[in-house]
Design an enzyme around this catalytic site. Structure first.
Site, PDB file in Angstrom:
ATOM      1  N   PHE A 170       0.841  -1.189   0.000  1.00  0.00           N
ATOM      2  CA  PHE A 170       0.000   0.000   0.000  1.00  0.00           C
ATOM      3  C   PHE A 170       0.880   1.244   0.000  1.00  0.00           C
ATOM      4  O   PHE A 170       1.708   1.421   0.905  1.00  0.00           O
ATOM      5  CB  PHE A 170      -0.909   0.012   1.242  1.00  0.00           C
ATOM      6  CG  PHE A 170      -1.800  -1.193   1.314  1.00  0.00           C
ATOM      7  CD1 PHE A 170      -3.076  -1.163   0.799  1.00  0.00           C
ATOM      8  CD2 PHE A 170      -1.331  -2.375   1.873  1.00  0.00           C
ATOM      9  CE1 PHE A 170      -3.879  -2.298   0.844  1.00  0.00           C
ATOM     10  CE2 PHE A 170      -2.134  -3.506   1.925  1.00  0.00           C
ATOM     11  CZ  PHE A 170      -3.413  -3.467   1.409  1.00  0.00           C
ATOM     12  N   LYS A 171       0.709   2.073  -1.010  1.00  0.00           N
ATOM     13  CA  LYS A 171       1.405   3.356  -1.058  1.00  0.00           C
ATOM     14  C   LYS A 171       0.412   4.426  -0.632  1.00  0.00           C
ATOM     15  O   LYS A 171      -0.546   4.716  -1.342  1.00  0.00           O
ATOM     16  CB  LYS A 171       1.928   3.630  -2.464  1.00  0.00           C
ATOM     17  CG  LYS A 171       2.692   4.940  -2.599  1.00  0.00           C
ATOM     18  CD  LYS A 171       3.009   5.234  -4.058  1.00  0.00           C
ATOM     19  CE  LYS A 171       3.741   6.553  -4.208  1.00  0.00           C
ATOM     20  NZ  LYS A 171       3.852   6.952  -5.638  1.00  0.00           N
ATOM     21  N   ILE A 172       0.660   5.006   0.537  1.00  0.00           N
ATOM     22  CA  ILE A 172      -0.279   5.953   1.130  1.00  0.00           C
ATOM     23  C   ILE A 172       0.212   7.376   0.873  1.00  0.00           C
ATOM     24  O   ILE A 172       1.278   7.776   1.365  1.00  0.00           O
ATOM     25  CB  ILE A 172      -0.450   5.708   2.637  1.00  0.00           C
ATOM     26  CG1 ILE A 172      -0.851   4.247   2.902  1.00  0.00           C
ATOM     27  CG2 ILE A 172      -1.464   6.680   3.217  1.00  0.00           C
ATOM     28  CD1 ILE A 172      -2.161   3.829   2.273  1.00  0.00           C
TER      29      ILE A 172
END
Length: 309
Positions: A170-172
């Site tokens: 997950f790239k937040i």
């Protein structure tokens, strides 16, 4: 805060800019030099065809040329994440299967969206990622980016991580990234293999404190981001904080002033690529902005300004 599992991929995975010539065509010679520089600068891996690669200005045929040529040129030296975002489930699947066949380590995908208002709800998003997962054998990184305009709660992301086999990274990039990462890890546990920081590392230190294990940044100075990440991973938070403070003016200049043109401007200044221009109709970097970027960078002596000399 950290997970008990060891992620397959961690560290600094910057976005490779797409290099054009003066006429706006692909410049594959410059493209290959940019990749070589980024690997030499300490990138643990690379990401191609992302928004910072100007993917929204590329044709489908050009995407294929770039994916094939860059994966061949990297030749397994580092893992490569290929961005395969598309509103259509089937087109995203086709892009992702081709990327996997060509050697991609992972695909990065935004939830389905188009323009400012065309969205789908959580049931369709979940089905989209389930069908994508069923079609490939490599991890999926969900890109949680404001550009998609799609709210992705930590609870929803954690649910997909637990229930969909390949959804693991997950790239937040949303506001309050550290709190979102912290909650995602709390809710998802070991299903959250790779909680990553994005947005040019502007929030990297708080995101690391929240449990981030990777950073997807701009491509201009992986050597600087490595100083922060390596110190933190070794348990030397004070050293990481000092490095973060040292590099923060350049990170801020990229994030708030120059945007995705920063990496190309730095690579052009250093003689790595032949042309720093974006593709029309995106405007060129203002000369004053470029000058400020260079002044800020020279104080840090990044490899990008020395590598090709």
């Amino acid at each position: 805060m950290s997970n008990s599992i060891q992620p397959r991929y961690r560290g600094v995975f910057p976005v490779v800019p797409t290099t054009f010539d003066e006429q706006g065509g692909l410049d594959l010679a410059s493209q290959k030099r940019s990749v070589d520089f980024m690997i030499d600068a300490g990138s643990n891996g690379l990401c191609i065809l992302a928004n910072f690669s100007e993917q929204f200005l590329l044709g489908d045929d050009e995407r294929e040329v770039l994916t094939r040529s860059m994966l061949e040129h990297v030749g397994g030296r580092v893992p490569v994440i290929v961005t395969t975002t598309h509103f259509s489930t089937e087109i995203c699947i086709a892009r992702s299967r081709r990327a996997q066949a060509q050697g991609a380590a992972m695909v990065m995908v935004m939830p389905p969206y188009h323009g400012a208002t065309l969205r789908v709800g959580e049931p369709q998003i979940e089905a989209f990622f389930q069908r994508l997962s069923d079609a490939i054998d490599i991890p999926i990184m969900i890109q949680d980016a404001p550009v998609a305009g799609t709210p992705l709660s930590p609870a929803f992301l954690a649910k997909m991580a637990k229930e969909i086999a390949q959804v693991a990274y997950f790239k937040i990039e949303t506001a309050g990234a550290a709190n979102k990462l912290r909650e995602l890890i709390r809710l998802g546990g070991d299903a959250i293999e790779g909680p990553w920081d994005g947005e040019e590392a502007i929030t990297l230190l708080p995101d690391l404190d929240a449990g981030a294990t990777g950073a997807m940044t701009g491509g201009g100075y992986p050597d600087g981001i490595r100083q922060i990440m390596d110190a933190y991973a070794a348990g030397r938070r004070e050293d990481a904080a000092a490095a973060y403070q040292r590099w923060l003016p350049l990170i801020n200049y990229e994030n708030r002033q120059a945007g995705f043109l920063a990496a190309k401007a730095l690579m052009h200044e250093g003689g790595i690529i032949a042309c720093a221009a974006p593709r029309h109709p995106w405007p060129d970097l203002h000369p004053a902005t470029r000058a400020g970027l260079m002044d800020t960078a020279r104080l840090l002596d990044p490899l990008v300004l020395r590598w090709a000399r």
